[in-house]
Design an enzyme around this catalytic site. Structure first.
Site, PDB file in Angstrom:
ATOM      1  CB  ALA A 123       9.024   2.456   9.670  1.00  0.00           C
ATOM      2  CG  LEU A 124       2.712   1.362   6.009  1.00  0.00           C
ATOM      3  CD1 LEU A 124       3.393   0.575   4.890  1.00  0.00           C
ATOM      4  CD2 LEU A 124       1.411   0.658   6.440  1.00  0.00           C
ATOM      5  CB  THR A 125       2.683   6.567   7.858  1.00  0.00           C
ATOM      6  OG1 THR A 125       1.654   5.701   8.348  1.00  0.00           O
ATOM      7  CG2 THR A 125       2.049   7.859   7.379  1.00  0.00           C
ATOM      8  CB  THR A 158       3.766   4.866  17.246  1.00  0.00           C
ATOM      9  OG1 THR A 158       2.566   5.499  16.798  1.00  0.00           O
ATOM     10  CG2 THR A 158       3.707   4.707  18.757  1.00  0.00           C
ATOM     11  CD  GLU A 365      -2.892   0.698  15.023  1.00  0.00           C
ATOM     12  OE1 GLU A 365      -3.758  -0.149  15.247  1.00  0.00           O
ATOM     13  OE2 GLU A 365      -1.998   0.996  15.839  1.00  0.00           O
ATOM     14  CB  THR A 367      -9.090   7.614   8.634  1.00  0.00           C
ATOM     15  OG1 THR A 367      -9.576   7.190   7.343  1.00  0.00           O
ATOM     16  CG2 THR A 367      -7.718   8.246   8.482  1.00  0.00           C
ATOM     17  CB  SER A 368     -13.582   6.896  11.231  1.00  0.00           C
ATOM     18  OG  SER A 368     -13.194   6.818  12.593  1.00  0.00           O
TER      19      SER A 368
END
Length: 383
Positions: A123-125, A158, A365, A367-368
């Protein structure tokens, strides 16, 4: 690093059987019900997926980075949703604990994560802290009696709606806006003040729920801090993500292989102008481009995994891996829809589901674009 070739070959064979006999036949059901059926979870426990990367002394399989990547490539040839439920414990669901947990924390939680008794999640975001993870606003205030009170909100997490163990990141030093002011806490479902929400509707990956977590005066003991020392949370998550980005690269190579296999079979049976479309060179070119990129990704993943197993610094390598493999998977999905034509756009073949499902790989995880920046920074720093 492959520690036992014969044992690994048996595992990969068992995974292929699981995918063929259980995973693929249930894909439509998983999407329709937005859940992984219980018998699939039971079979995954027997296969050991939950504990693949957890050390043997805590009940896991102790797979090396290379072995885990090869296992994930095979497992992910069925619906993308499966890997979230039955394989997150072998990635970010446990890796922070494996890397930095105290012995007491490891013995308390890792055996239960390895068996699948508990589901872990990271749980980070937050609503205002995504790519800039250091900007998180969740706070953990010490109370002076060996406790912390945590307040804040997490999103897009997630497995949040069904997880049992949450690794929650919060700022324990309000006077330090840097990464060193962040700590990681292990919080079990049912803890007063921890309020996981329901499944957030999304574009794809039904069966792999994401959701919000509200922390409302959530009280936890200081012993819940990963490693027992405050201020090390961000280093913990970076260690976990460094490995997980190799895992994710593998997990999006499996779907690309599956989509290419489906496209080849379709091109052989689909006829236009009196001939299978596989006879037409432009279709052949799309199939060949998919194969080239898949094999390039596979080689990159294996070499990066081997470097990590050798103890080398792979910080830039994992960004290269994650960027290339996730972008590759998106390109393969696009070409395969084109090969299928209208059949690839409508429901029924499963191709449109893969097209939607794999789109998320380029976002989570890192973004590009964030990975490109990471690569560039390290290039400029070293040259």
């Amino acid at each position: 690093m492959i520690t036992n070739t014969e044992k690994l070959d048996r595992l990969l064979g068992d995974i292929k059987t699981f995918v063929r006999e259980l995973g693929i036949p249930e894909e439509d059901r998983v999407e329709a019900e937005d859940r992984v059926p219980d018998h699939i979870v039971v079979a995954a426990r027997r296969l050991g997926t939950f504990g693949w990367s957890i050390p043997k002394e805590y009940g896991g399989s102790g797979l090396t980075t290379e072995e885990l990547a090869l296992a994930f490539i095979e497992l992910s040839r069925c619906s993308v949703a499966y890997r979230a439920h039955i394989a997150t414990n072998a990635g970010i669901g446990s890796e922070g604990l494996v890397q930095d947990g105290t012995e007491e924390q490891k013995r308390k939680y890792l055996p239960r994560l390895a068996s699948g008794e508990m589901l872990g999640c990271l749980a980070l975001t937050e609503p205002d802290a995504g790519s800039d993870a250091i900007a998180l606003s969740t706070t953990a205030q010490p109370t002076g009696d060996g406790q912390y009170v945590i307040n804040g909100k997490k999103c897009y997490i997630t497995l949040a709606p069904i997880a049992d163990l949450f690794t929650v990141f919060a700022r324990t030093n309000p006077d330090d806006p840097s990464a060193s002011g962040i700590s990681a806490f292990l919080i079990e479902r049912g803890t007063l003040g921890l309020e996981p929400g329901g499944s957030t509707p999304k574009m794809g990956q039904e069966g792999a729920p994401i959701g919000e977590i509200v922390l409302n005066n959530c009280r936890v003991p200081a012993s819940a801090i990963v490693g027992g020392v405050p201020g090390r949370g961000f280093k913990t998550v970076m260690k976990a993500l460094n490995k997980q980005r190799i895992n994710l690269a593998a997990l999006c190579t499996g779907p690309a292989i599956r989509m290419l296999d489906e496209a080849i079979a379709y091109a052989r049976r689909r006829e236009q102008f009196g001939r299978p479309i596989a006879d037409f060179q432009l279709v052949q070119a799309m199939l060949a481009e998919c194969k080239v990129e898949i094999e390039a990704a596979r080689a990159l993943i294996v070499e990066t995994a081997r470097k990590r197993d050798r103890g080398e610094d792979v910080t830039m390598d994992v960004s290269i891996c994650k960027y290339f493999a996730t972008e590759m998977c998106g390109r393969v999905a696009d070409r395969v829809v084109q090969v299928f034509g209208a059949q690839g756009y409508v429901k029924g073949t499963g191709i449109e589901r893969f097209y939607r499902d794999v789109r998320a790989f380029r976002i989570y995880e890192g973004t590009s674009q964030i990975h490109l920046l990471n690569i560039a920074k390290r290039l400029l720093r070293s040259n």
